[in-house]
Design a protein around this motif. Sequence first.
Motif, PDB file in Angstrom:
ATOM      1  N   VAL A 129       0.882  -1.336  -0.120  1.00 52.47           N
ATOM      2  CA  VAL A 129       0.071  -0.025  -0.354  1.00 52.47           C
ATOM      3  C   VAL A 129       0.859   1.482   0.499  1.00 52.47           C
ATOM      4  N   LEU A 130       0.698   1.816  -0.263  1.00 54.80           N
ATOM      5  CA  LEU A 130       0.873   3.860   0.053  1.00 54.80           C
ATOM      6  C   LEU A 130       1.504   3.998   1.354  1.00 54.80           C
ATOM      7  N   LYS A 131       2.922   4.695   1.167  1.00 53.12           N
ATOM      8  CA  LYS A 131       3.586   4.909   2.464  1.00 53.12           C
ATOM      9  C   LYS A 131       3.246   6.266   3.001  1.00 53.12           C
ATOM     10  N   SER A 132       4.502   6.728   1.780  1.00 53.83           N
ATOM     11  CA  SER A 132       4.507   8.126   1.830  1.00 53.83           C
ATOM     12  C   SER A 132       4.810   9.226   0.314  1.00 53.83           C
ATOM     13  N   PHE A 133       4.334   9.766   0.383  1.00 51.43           N
ATOM     14  CA  PHE A 133       4.668  11.790  -0.394  1.00 51.43           C
ATOM     15  C   PHE A 133       5.356  12.320  -1.085  1.00 51.43           C
ATOM     16  N   GLN A 134       5.276  12.425  -1.876  1.00 53.56           N
ATOM     17  CA  GLN A 134       6.480  13.600  -2.081  1.00 53.56           C
ATOM     18  C   GLN A 134       5.173  15.009  -3.453  1.00 53.56           C
ATOM     19  N   LEU A 135       5.412  16.095  -3.223  1.00 58.53           N
ATOM     20  CA  LEU A 135       4.789  16.213  -3.586  1.00 58.53           C
ATOM     21  C   LEU A 135       5.522  17.884  -4.331  1.00 58.53           C
ATOM     22  N   ARG A 136       4.619  17.691  -6.149  1.00 55.35           N
ATOM     23  CA  ARG A 136       5.841  18.785  -7.366  1.00 55.35           C
ATOM     24  C   ARG A 136       4.443  19.783  -6.630  1.00 55.35           C
ATOM     25  N   VAL A 137       5.450  21.547  -6.551  1.00 55.87           N
ATOM     26  CA  VAL A 137       4.371  22.823  -6.348  1.00 55.87           C
ATOM     27  C   VAL A 137       5.538  24.080  -7.510  1.00 55.87           C
ATOM     28  N   GLU A 138       4.441  24.909  -7.823  1.00 60.25           N
ATOM     29  CA  GLU A 138       4.795  25.664  -8.406  1.00 60.25           C
ATOM     30  C   GLU A 138       4.957  26.897  -7.658  1.00 60.25           C
ATOM     31  N   SER A 139       6.238  26.956  -7.326  1.00 60.61           N
ATOM     32  CA  SER A 139       6.445  28.639  -6.516  1.00 60.61           C
ATOM     33  C   SER A 139       5.283  29.511  -7.625  1.00 60.61           C
ATOM     34  N   ILE A 199       2.237  14.598  -8.412  1.00 59.93           N
ATOM     35  CA  ILE A 199       2.229  13.312  -6.675  1.00 59.93           C
ATOM     36  C   ILE A 199       2.866  12.315  -7.264  1.00 59.93           C
ATOM     37  N   ARG A 200       4.252  12.144  -6.232  1.00 59.87           N
ATOM     38  CA  ARG A 200       4.606  10.992  -5.949  1.00 59.87           C
ATOM     39  C   ARG A 200       4.582   9.515  -4.741  1.00 59.87           C
ATOM     40  N   PHE A 201       3.875   8.835  -5.286  1.00 60.35           N
ATOM     41  CA  PHE A 201       4.202   7.936  -3.699  1.00 60.35           C
ATOM     42  C   PHE A 201       4.889   6.777  -3.779  1.00 60.35           C
ATOM     43  N   THR A 202       5.268   6.234  -2.688  1.00 58.95           N
ATOM     44  CA  THR A 202       5.896   5.444  -2.030  1.00 58.95           C
ATOM     45  C   THR A 202       4.992   4.455  -1.671  1.00 58.95           C
ATOM     46  N   CYS A 203       5.663   3.162  -1.689  1.00 63.71           N
ATOM     47  CA  CYS A 203       4.522   1.805  -1.620  1.00 63.71           C
ATOM     48  C   CYS A 203       5.262   0.453  -0.973  1.00 63.71           C
ATOM     49  N   ASN A 249       8.948  22.091  -8.615  1.00 61.92           N
ATOM     50  CA  ASN A 249       9.675  21.549  -8.039  1.00 61.92           C
ATOM     51  C   ASN A 249       9.189  20.497  -7.281  1.00 61.92           C
ATOM     52  N   TRP A 250      10.043  19.375  -7.571  1.00 62.79           N
ATOM     53  CA  TRP A 250       9.795  18.270  -6.560  1.00 62.79           C
ATOM     54  C   TRP A 250      10.347  18.392  -5.021  1.00 62.79           C
TER      55      TRP A 250
END
Length: 186
Positions: free
Chosen positions: A103-113, A126-130, A145-146
């Motif tokens: 299952v999904l366990k963490s995430f990372q967001l790509r955001v524009e300033s 968005i990215r997720f680790t499983c 940027n991530w």
Amino acid sequence: MSAESPECSNGQAYACQLTVSNGRTWGIWGFKDMCPSGTFASGFSLKVQRPIGAGDATALNGIRLHCVDLSKGPSDSQENTTIESDVGNWGEWTDIQWCHSGVLKSFQLRVESPQGNGDDTAANNIRFTCTGGDVLEGNGTNRGNWGKWSPKCLGKGICGIQTRVEPPQGSGDDTALNDVRMFCCD
């Protein structure tokens, strides 16, 4: 691409709230939506407005989590429950991306300033680790940027979501989804 980050647990009904530091602050936090008891998010899909040239783009508008019962076999072959918090008005939903195992366990967001007088989009992808080791990247857009990875779930996995979405601005600059919080359950 490293997904190393601290783990979290706080002894509440959910083990912890996962956040990232690069989300934008436009809009308000929506409602928290949780997977049914005993199920966890093993897949996700995104609502994305594709680039529209010189117009007012919003990029990432929504995130859906797809919750499954791990005791019932592979996640992509069973019925799932979809949860989502607030969602922006623009874009189309992408196909579901599933963890190959776990299952999904963490995430990372790509955001524009912030773009000043330019077109702001805020969250773009968005990215997720499983728990099985996969890293899944959404089918969002590539502006911005991530940021850093969220902490990892110490419990079984991600089981809830809450989004910050800016409502339509009329003739102003729309951003839609700005930030997200995920919740982990044991």
